[in-house]
Write an enzyme that holds these catalytic residues in place. Structure first.
Site, PDB file in Angstrom:
ATOM      1  N   SER A  30      36.688  33.242  42.150  1.00 21.38           N
ATOM      2  CA  SER A  30      37.845  32.436  41.786  1.00 21.38           C
ATOM      3  C   SER A  30      38.973  32.616  42.787  1.00 21.38           C
ATOM      4  O   SER A  30      38.809  32.346  43.964  1.00 21.38           O
ATOM      5  CB  SER A  30      38.257  32.773  40.348  1.00 21.38           C
ATOM      6  OG  SER A  30      39.172  31.843  39.843  1.00 21.38           O
ATOM      7  N   LYS A  75      32.839  30.512  42.351  1.00 21.56           N
ATOM      8  CA  LYS A  75      33.597  29.813  41.312  1.00 21.56           C
ATOM      9  C   LYS A  75      34.797  29.160  41.982  1.00 21.56           C
ATOM     10  O   LYS A  75      35.784  29.808  42.299  1.00 21.56           O
ATOM     11  CB  LYS A  75      34.030  30.803  40.225  1.00 21.56           C
ATOM     12  CG  LYS A  75      34.456  30.140  38.917  1.00 21.56           C
ATOM     13  CD  LYS A  75      35.919  29.795  38.914  1.00 21.56           C
ATOM     14  CE  LYS A  75      36.310  29.151  37.597  1.00 21.56           C
ATOM     15  NZ  LYS A  75      37.715  28.738  37.581  1.00 21.56           N
TER      16      LYS A  75
END
Length: 362
Positions: free
Chosen positions: A271, A296
């Site tokens: 992320s 991600k």
């Protein structure tokens, strides 16, 4: 596995311990206007699996996550890990925490929480019990207590009643793995992390830097960008899409572009941590060492429902300065190294080739 989320409004991140779990939420970031979906419909949408990163949270849970965004957690001050024999070992006890004052130390075994044996339980469940959230119960409050059974190697079992308190998470840590080398380990991108990294860089003599993002499950988008800015002198950091609109993140001028920099990554780097690593890699500011990152690269938007609960849905992707999306593929390191110890050795070796020998050699 603990998943971090990259949110338009930010997300909280945490680690194994009784600190806040990495669940999203900045209460002010959700839409104030009630959404058309009912809570039942929202839960059904999440359960359908059509959006991998969709999530539904009660109003109480969502408000509780704000503490994590501020780099705090409610607990007794224990970070736990799974021992090779399946038991639960205490890996860390922050100084001054309730657990520290009770005489618990790193290396002790945690045997039971409120009378429930924890050997063999998933670490996540042990964490939930330490935080008072076992069996889906209501979250604990500061001042509530928990009964712990602990044993020091070779010693007797001790029964200790320990109070919970709001504690500061140590999301930025530093050490010196070699002479002249400063390692900055960033565990999560909570509020203030970017400035903490800047302060460490300014306040510690060094000739080279290892930025350790291994196991960093993400966090606040702004803090990841602020951390990138520490090592960049202006220019792009990332771009992301929301509602068809492409938005740019850029670094202000004045960052450190001279110090040799290596970034350690692994499959737990995800992320917002991937956004940072991708920016430094694309801008040729750092060499990435380790293993492929998690992959991600999507952005979630929180929406408040009529009853105060919150639904998060994926609204777009983010891209590195060269237009790459790590979503589903992750980022490949420049120097592969599967073994963590080997990765650290290679990172130190790479630093010597990026500039003057950080250890002072010739």
């Amino acid at each position: 596995m603990v998943f971090g989320l990259l949110l338009v409004g930010g997300s909280a991140a945490g680690a194994w311990g009784d600190r806040a779990a990495p669940l999203p939420g900045r209460p002010g970031s959700a839409d104030a206007a009630p959404a058309a979906l009912s809570p039942d419909q929202a839960e059904h949408l999440v359960a359908s699996g059509s959006d991998r990163w969709a999530a539904y949270y009660s109003a109480q849970d969502y408000a509780d996550f704000a503490r994590g965004l501020d780099g705090q957690y409610l607990g007794v001050g224990l970070v736990v890990d799974r021992a090779q024999d399946g038991g639960t070992v205490i890996a860390e006890v922050p100084a001054g925490s309730p657990a520290d004052r009770a005489g618990i130390a790193a290396g002790d075994r945690l045997l039971a929480v409120d009378g429930t044996p924890v050997d063999g339980l998933p670490v996540t469940e042990v964490v939930a019990r330490l935080r008072g959230r076992a069996d889906g119960g209501a979250p604990a409050v500061p001042g509530s207590s928990v009964l712990l059974a602990v044993r020091r190697p070779g010693g007797p079992v001790r029964q200790l009643t320990v109070g919970r308190a709001v504690l500061a998470a140590q999301d930025v840590e530093q050490d010196q793995p070699a002479p002249g080398v400063l390692r900055i380990s960033v565990h999560a991108f909570t509020s203030g992390v970017g400035e903490q990294v800047r302060d460490v860089l300014r306040g510690t003599p060094h000739r080279g830097v290892l930025l350790d993002l291994r196991g960093n499950s993400g966090g606040l988008l702004d803090e990841a960008a602020a951390t990138a800015s520490v090592f960049l002198d202006g220019g792009p950091i990332a771009s992301y899409q929301v509602g068809g609109e492409l938005r740019e993140l850029t670094a202000p001028p004045g960052g450190d572009t001279a110090t040799p920099l290596v970034v350690l990554v692994d499959g737990g780097t995800m992320s917002a941590a991937e956004l940072l690593a991708g920016a430094l890699q694309d801008r040729c500011r750092a060499v990435l060492v380790g293993t492929r990152t998690f992959g991600k690269g999507t952005v979630q938007q929180p929406t408040r429902l009529a009853d105060g609960s919150v639904l998060e849905r994926t609204v777009g992707r983010y891209y590195t300065p060269q237009g790459r999306s790590p979503d589903g593929t992750g980022l490949l390191p420049d120097v592969p190294a599967a073994d963590p110890a080997a990765a650290e050795r290679l990172a130190l070796h790479v630093l010597t080739g990026l500039g003057p020998d950080p250890s002072g050699g010739r």
